[in-house]
Design an enzyme around this catalytic site. Sequence first.
Site, short mmCIF file in Angstrom:
data_model
loop_
_atom_site.label_atom_id
_atom_site.label_comp_id
_atom_site.label_asym_id
_atom_site.label_seq_id
_atom_site.Cartn_x
_atom_site.Cartn_y
_atom_site.Cartn_z
N THR A 194 -2.86 0.43 6.92
CA THR A 194 -3.53 1.45 6.11
C THR A 194 -4.37 2.37 6.95
OG1 THR A 194 -3.68 0.03 4.17
CG2 THR A 194 -5.26 1.81 4.29
N VAL A 223 0.73 -2.68 -7.01
CA VAL A 223 -0.25 -1.70 -6.58
C VAL A 223 -1.32 -2.45 -5.79
CG1 VAL A 223 -2.04 -0.10 -7.35
CG2 VAL A 223 0.17 -0.18 -8.53
N THR A 245 -9.18 -2.11 5.12
CA THR A 245 -7.77 -2.39 5.38
C THR A 245 -7.59 -3.91 5.35
OG1 THR A 245 -5.96 -2.16 6.99
CG2 THR A 245 -8.16 -2.36 7.89
C1 SD4 Z 1 -2.36 -3.15 0.96
N1 SD4 Z 1 -4.38 -2.74 2.13
O1 SD4 Z 1 -1.61 -2.49 0.27
C2 SD4 Z 1 -2.98 -2.50 2.13
C3 SD4 Z 1 -2.31 -2.98 3.35
C4 SD4 Z 1 -3.20 -3.00 4.52
O2 SD4 Z 1 -3.71 -3.76 6.59
O3 SD4 Z 1 -4.16 -2.30 4.64
N2 SD4 Z 1 -2.97 -3.82 5.49
O4 SD4 Z 1 -2.61 -4.33 0.73
#
Ligand code: SD4
Length: 329
Positions: A194, A223, A245
Amino acid sequence: SGQYPVVVSTWPFLEAVRAAWRVVDNGFSAVDAVVEGCSACEELRCDGTVGPGGSPDENGETTIDALVMDGVTMEVGAVAAMRYIKDGIKAARLVMQYTEHTLLAGEQAAAFAISMGLPGPTNLSSSESMDKWTKWKENHCQPNFWKDVVPVDRCGPYHAKDFLGSSHGTCSKTTLMENIKSRSSHVGRHNHDTISMAVFDKMGNIAVGTSTNGATFKIPGRVGDGPIAGSSAYADDEVGACGATGDGDIMMRFLPCYQVVESMRLGMEPNLATKDAISRIARKFPDFVGAVFAINKKGVHAGACHGWTFQYSVRSPEMDDVKVYTVVP
Ligand code: SD4
């Protein structure tokens, strides 16, 4: 004042931070900069998990979760599990700018984006995302986000229209698959996933934005935290901003960025506020992987993480270029 503008982002997404910096350094708004910065990551397909062609879901489809928040007006625009549109953050901005809604989802988010002039419909798959998906299918469609028992096999693709006219679809109802909990190899540790970005512009106004494909081999329709204000990002110009993240499915239950901003409002330094938000999650989910960064109005920033080493990037007037900060659990 002297410490503005400032750009902060998850991970060493240097080009994204530079793109946002150019916008605010030229006197444009924090919202403009956040959109430009996150767009840069979408175009560059940062880490193969942002923008078109990134992480596929169980159907092999790449979708986008994105958010933008104006910390002055507290307006938010977001798109969730959006199909067929490359420009996640721009779609989110259109929701914020032109509508009284906050969050649009799925195919209808795509229709909105196209109706507003964004390019599409576009197939968001790439050879990389198709390769990943093919390997996953060859590996018996190993469920990635299921609890211990998976009552149906996951070798779709499954689309609602395919179930029309049948009482319970085409999938085997009897297969019990064992979930080998392969998640950590897909989420986090090897993937950054992210971009979450915070910007103070020259006026001291603040905005945040997020863009991601979400979690690899997620169940279609899932989501994550990406489009949820207060979870992946939050901003309030009276206080500061936060970006996150990590394991969004867990983190979104805690609204960690809302938590961080509210802690800072009560006087906590970014360092303690980020640690506190992360430890609240870790107490309940010791195996979760995630991180947050925060910046307050004085320009003081910090990060905290759990389950992985986290890096965030900062560009401010006293720096010649982006600086990357490393945070250990
Ligand atoms: C999610 N937060 O969709 C995001 C993925 C992510 O590091 O940030 N991973 O879960």
